[in-house]
Structures are given as C-alpha cells and as structure tokens.
Design an enzyme around this catalytic site. Structure first.
Site, PDB file in Angstrom:
ATOM      1  N   HIS A 129      -4.785  -3.362   1.609  1.00 35.46           N
ATOM      2  CA  HIS A 129      -3.906  -4.220   0.725  1.00 35.46           C
ATOM      3  C   HIS A 129      -4.006  -3.698  -0.652  1.00 35.46           C
ATOM      4  O   HIS A 129      -4.871  -3.872  -1.754  1.00 35.46           O
ATOM      5  CB  HIS A 129      -4.733  -5.497   0.592  1.00 35.46           C
ATOM      6  CG  HIS A 129      -4.288  -6.596   1.709  1.00 35.46           C
ATOM      7  ND1 HIS A 129      -2.994  -7.128   1.394  1.00 35.46           N
ATOM      8  CD2 HIS A 129      -4.712  -7.124   2.850  1.00 35.46           C
ATOM      9  CE1 HIS A 129      -2.815  -8.053   2.422  1.00 35.46           C
ATOM     10  NE2 HIS A 129      -3.643  -7.853   3.485  1.00 35.46           N
ATOM     11  N   HIS A 276      20.017  17.779  -3.576  1.00 39.64           N
ATOM     12  CA  HIS A 276      19.936  18.737  -2.428  1.00 39.64           C
ATOM     13  C   HIS A 276      21.485  19.457  -2.455  1.00 39.64           C
ATOM     14  O   HIS A 276      22.614  18.704  -2.220  1.00 39.64           O
ATOM     15  CB  HIS A 276      19.732  18.032  -1.240  1.00 39.64           C
ATOM     16  CG  HIS A 276      18.312  17.600  -1.295  1.00 39.64           C
ATOM     17  ND1 HIS A 276      17.303  18.368  -0.976  1.00 39.64           N
ATOM     18  CD2 HIS A 276      17.914  16.317  -1.122  1.00 39.64           C
ATOM     19  CE1 HIS A 276      16.152  17.593  -0.906  1.00 39.64           C
ATOM     20  NE2 HIS A 276      16.411  16.485  -1.154  1.00 39.64           N
ATOM     21  N   TYR A 332      16.155  -4.967  -4.687  1.00 41.40           N
ATOM     22  CA  TYR A 332      15.679  -6.345  -5.254  1.00 41.40           C
ATOM     23  C   TYR A 332      16.284  -7.041  -6.426  1.00 41.40           C
ATOM     24  O   TYR A 332      16.768  -6.057  -7.133  1.00 41.40           O
ATOM     25  CB  TYR A 332      13.930  -6.341  -5.738  1.00 41.40           C
ATOM     26  CG  TYR A 332      12.901  -5.823  -4.975  1.00 41.40           C
ATOM     27  CD1 TYR A 332      11.991  -6.816  -4.660  1.00 41.40           C
ATOM     28  CD2 TYR A 332      12.923  -4.543  -4.421  1.00 41.40           C
ATOM     29  CE1 TYR A 332      11.042  -6.326  -3.635  1.00 41.40           C
ATOM     30  CE2 TYR A 332      11.854  -4.187  -3.424  1.00 41.40           C
ATOM     31  CZ  TYR A 332      11.186  -4.924  -3.338  1.00 41.40           C
ATOM     32  OH  TYR A 332      10.150  -4.835  -2.324  1.00 41.40           O
ATOM     33  N   GLU A 408     -13.274 -10.200  -8.152  1.00 40.23           N
ATOM     34  CA  GLU A 408     -13.161 -11.469  -7.468  1.00 40.23           C
ATOM     35  C   GLU A 408     -13.257 -12.643  -8.518  1.00 40.23           C
ATOM     36  O   GLU A 408     -12.951 -13.899  -8.131  1.00 40.23           O
ATOM     37  CB  GLU A 408     -13.910 -11.535  -6.389  1.00 40.23           C
ATOM     38  CG  GLU A 408     -13.472 -10.615  -5.220  1.00 40.23           C
ATOM     39  CD  GLU A 408     -14.593 -10.446  -4.050  1.00 40.23           C
ATOM     40  OE1 GLU A 408     -15.709 -10.590  -4.345  1.00 40.23           O
ATOM     41  OE2 GLU A 408     -14.201  -9.946  -3.024  1.00 40.23           O
TER      42      GLU A 408
END
Ligand SMILES: [Zn+2]
Ligand SMILES: [Zn+2]
Length: 430
Positions: A129, A276, A332, A408
């Site tokens: 994650h 390329h 997106y 946290e």
C-alpha cells in the site's frame, strides 16, 4: 441551549441544520481510533492489486453488514457499495475510498510490513500500500461506524463507495479504473454530492488541504510515429530522415506550453519520455516512435493541447516530406472540485481541522480517478496529513516508493471531516 448554540454556529460560519451533530461525531470518532488503526494495519499487511481486492472487499462488506448497512458486492469487479438510510428524508451523499495497492516492495521496517508478492505484467514483484489506500479504507470503515451509530438523526442517505483499481488496470486491450467502471455501472445516478480524501505522506498530521476548481491534472498518453524514407547514412538526400524530423517535433511540442497555453491561468505539461528509431550509425531508419505524457487542467486546456500536438507533429513531418501519426489516449480526466460545493464546505473543513491547519493546495500534476465521479455529480476531494509532526516534506518518502510511510495520528481527523461533510451537506440541502 438554543441561545447558546446560535452564536456558536454563526462563528463557525455554518448555521446549518445538522452541525449540532458535530460534537457527537467528535466523541464517536475519538472512541473508534484504535479500531481504525487496527483495520488499517491488517489491510496494510494484506495488500491486493487493482481488481484483486477480494480480502479487503470482504472485510469491508462484513463490517458494513454488521452495522446494519445495506451492502452490494462485486460492483466494478471487486467494489463494495454500502447504503445507509437516515431516519429523515434528504439528499444522498456519497463517500469514496479506494482499496488497491501497488506493485512496490515495502522496505520500511514495520511490525505490519507487507511481505505479499504477486505477478504484475509478467514480473514477480512485492505488493504494498504505497499510496496509502489502506488508510482510506480504514477511515471510511470508521465513518460508516460513526454514522451508523447516529442513523436516526441523519437527514438523508449515505452511500459508501469502496472502489477497486484507482491506480488503473493496464492490460493488453484494457485500460480502465475502478471509479470509471463504477460510474458505468450507475453508482452515481441517485447521488447528490460526492466526497473523498487522499492521505499525504508529505503533509503533516492534523492538516487538511484542498483547492477549488481544477486541483489535479488530467492525464493522457501520447504516441507519435514519424514515417520517413530509409536511406544510406552517407546520402541523406536520397531519403526522408525521421530522426531529424523527430528532433524538430520534440522541440516544437515544447512551444505549446511556452506559446499556446495561457500560463496566467493554469500550467500544463507535455513530456516525451521515450524515443525509439534506428539500428546502426550509417542507416537512416524508416520510422521513429516516441511516447510521452500530457498533463492538463480542465477540458478546454486539454482540447487545446491535443489539437496543437497533432498540428505541430503532422505539419513538421509533412514539411520534411514525411508523415506523422499521432495517437492520444485519454486516461484520467482532471480532478475538478465543484466551486460552489467547495465554497459551501470550506467552513466545514475549518471546523474539523481547526484554525491554522487548513492549507490551500498547489496544483498537482498527478491524477486521481475520483475525477470520474466528479464528472457525474458535484464532488470535493481533499488531502489529509499523514506525515509525522515536525517532519520535513522534502526528506519524507513520496507516494509509490518502497519507504512510503504514514503516521497514524491523522486518521481521526479523516473520520471527523468525512462525517462532518455528510451531516453539514444534509443540513443545507433543500
Ligand atoms: Zn497512487
Ligand atoms: Zn492514491
């Protein structure tokens, strides 16, 4: 009581019907902190790649069901939708968390470190994650518990969207995202507004950042193939050199940002990431292929940049006697926070984070598939601090890296602000 409450509400800038529920949210969110941390650690230790979030989805679905929330599973492959009907009629507010992890091998030394591996694009890799989506899932599970506990007081419906594959699925013939597919499956049809957050490894715990209007870039892939005529390297006049043509195209593309984009409004980026062509020092090749990425903010700018790329590449190639094929794939859309909704919710953000803890974000040239939800209904996407207090952002590992780390201490604020969004929005919606 009434006399006392009114001035307080006016001070906070939001004399809404349901702000009175905030103290109850604060209490419930504080009480649930240990559980949210525990859920997050469990998900962190068991990360799953996009569209494979089976264990995570089950954990979410079981939790929602135990709270008495109506659950739909298998939405957009592995997504989970929860529907919490409040005791009073009102709008439907959607809250979103993304569930997918990344093909990154975790290096940080944590007791709940991921040792999971998987095959990705034919390669063995660690899974981690590394974007903090584990925290988003745990925070939204916390919000569900808080709001389910005050269900009778809610003036409307809360729709929990636990989506797969925010980072995208890039397979042969398939390019998609969890949010896009959820929208295609109709999850936004009955929604009035949608809210989401992203944890930030380089933003201090306790802070919330946001921005009205375009906030994160739209991303498109660029492919250009320049066709020439092959020739001996000793006699270029007998062919059309696609390498020289490509060099002119690369330079030409840079004028889009410097000459065509209105830089007083929003920036944009055109990057050629690979070229390329050719095989030997004395052979002028037949073609050159280049690929790159385009970052824009909003549809108008995106259309402008796409049009100019095509004009520049095809016309330069033509002027050299060759030909350019331009292929742009939209990925997106830009993440655009609805200005009216953002203005309406600014006092809510301030009330949750407190004076001195709200940041107006800079534009971000990264992207988020939350934008697909925002194209359907007004949406607001915020950032939540996840860097330990006093940390130095530039010295803190960024997202998508093996040392990515989240403190946290900011989870409760995440639970509070998302819950506030729901009750404040419900209170104002006529
Ligand atoms: Zn990410
Ligand atoms: Zn992310």
């Amino acid at each position: 009581m009434k006399k006392l409450l009114l001035p307080l509400l006016l001070i906070s800038g939001t004399a809404f019907g349901q702000t009175k529920l905030r103290p109850e949210i604060d209490k419930k969110a504080a009480a649930i902190e240990d559980k949210v941390i525990e859920w997050r650690r469990d998900i962190h230790q068991n990360p799953e790649l996009g569209n494979n979030e089976v264990r995570t989805a089950k954990k979410v679905a079981d939790h929602l069901r135990a709270l008495g929330i109506e659950v739909q599973e298998g939405v957009a492959v592995t997504g989970v939708v929860g529907i919490l009907k409040g005791g009073k009629p009102g709008p439907t507010v959607a809250l979103r968390a993304d569930m997918d992890a990344l093909p990154v091998s975790e290096r940080a030394d944590l007791p709940f470190k991921s040792t999971v591996t998987a095959t990705y694009n034919g390669q063995e890799t660690g899974v981690m994650h590394a974007c903090g989506h584990d925290t988003h899932v745990a925070i939204l599970m916390g919000v569900a518990e808080v709001l389910a506990g005050m269900k009778n007081e809610l003036q409307g419906t809360v729709k929990f969207l636990f989506q797969p594959a925010e980072e995208g699925i890039y397979q042969e013939g398939v390019t998609s995202w969890g949010a896009k597919q959820m929208v295609e499956e109709g999850v936004m049809k009955d929604v009035d507004a949608v809210f989401g957050l992203h944890i930030g490894s380089q933003m201090e715990v306790g802070k919330i950042g946001y921005r009205s209007g375009p906030a994160m870039a739209g991303v498109d892939n660029l492919e250009i193939t320049v066709h020439g005529t092959q020739a001996h390297g000793a006699s270029p006049w007998s062919g059309v050199d696609p390498i020289v043509t490509s060099a002119q195209i690369v330079s030409g593309l840079q004028t889009i940002i410097s000459r065509n984009v209105n830089i007083t409004q929003t920036p944009a980026v055109v990057t050629v990431g690979a070229i390329h062509g050719g095989i030997r020092h004395n052979i002028i090749p037949e073609k050159v292929e280049m690929i790159g990425t385009i970052r824009t903010f909003g549809d108008d700018q995106q259309n402008l940049v796409h049009r100019r790329i095509t004009e520049i590449a095809t016309n330069i190639a033509e002027s050299a006697g060759g030909k350019a094929d331009v292929n742009i794939t939209k990925l997106y859309p830009s993440t655009i926070n609805d200005p009216a909704l953002t203005q309406q919710m600014a006092p809510t953000i301030l009330a949750a984070a407190g004076e001195g803890n709200v940041i107006i974000n800079e534009l971000i040239t990264g992207a988020e598939d939350f934008s697909f939800f925002q194209r359907e209904k007004p949406g607001l996407f915020i950032s939540l601090g996840g860097m330990k207090k006093g940390g130095e952002p530039t010295k803190t590992p960024s997202h998508h890296t093996p040392d990515f780390y989240i403190d946290e201490g900011g989870f409760v604020l995440g639970v509070r602000v998302m819950s506030y969004f729901v009750v404040d929005y419900m209170g104002t919606k006529k």
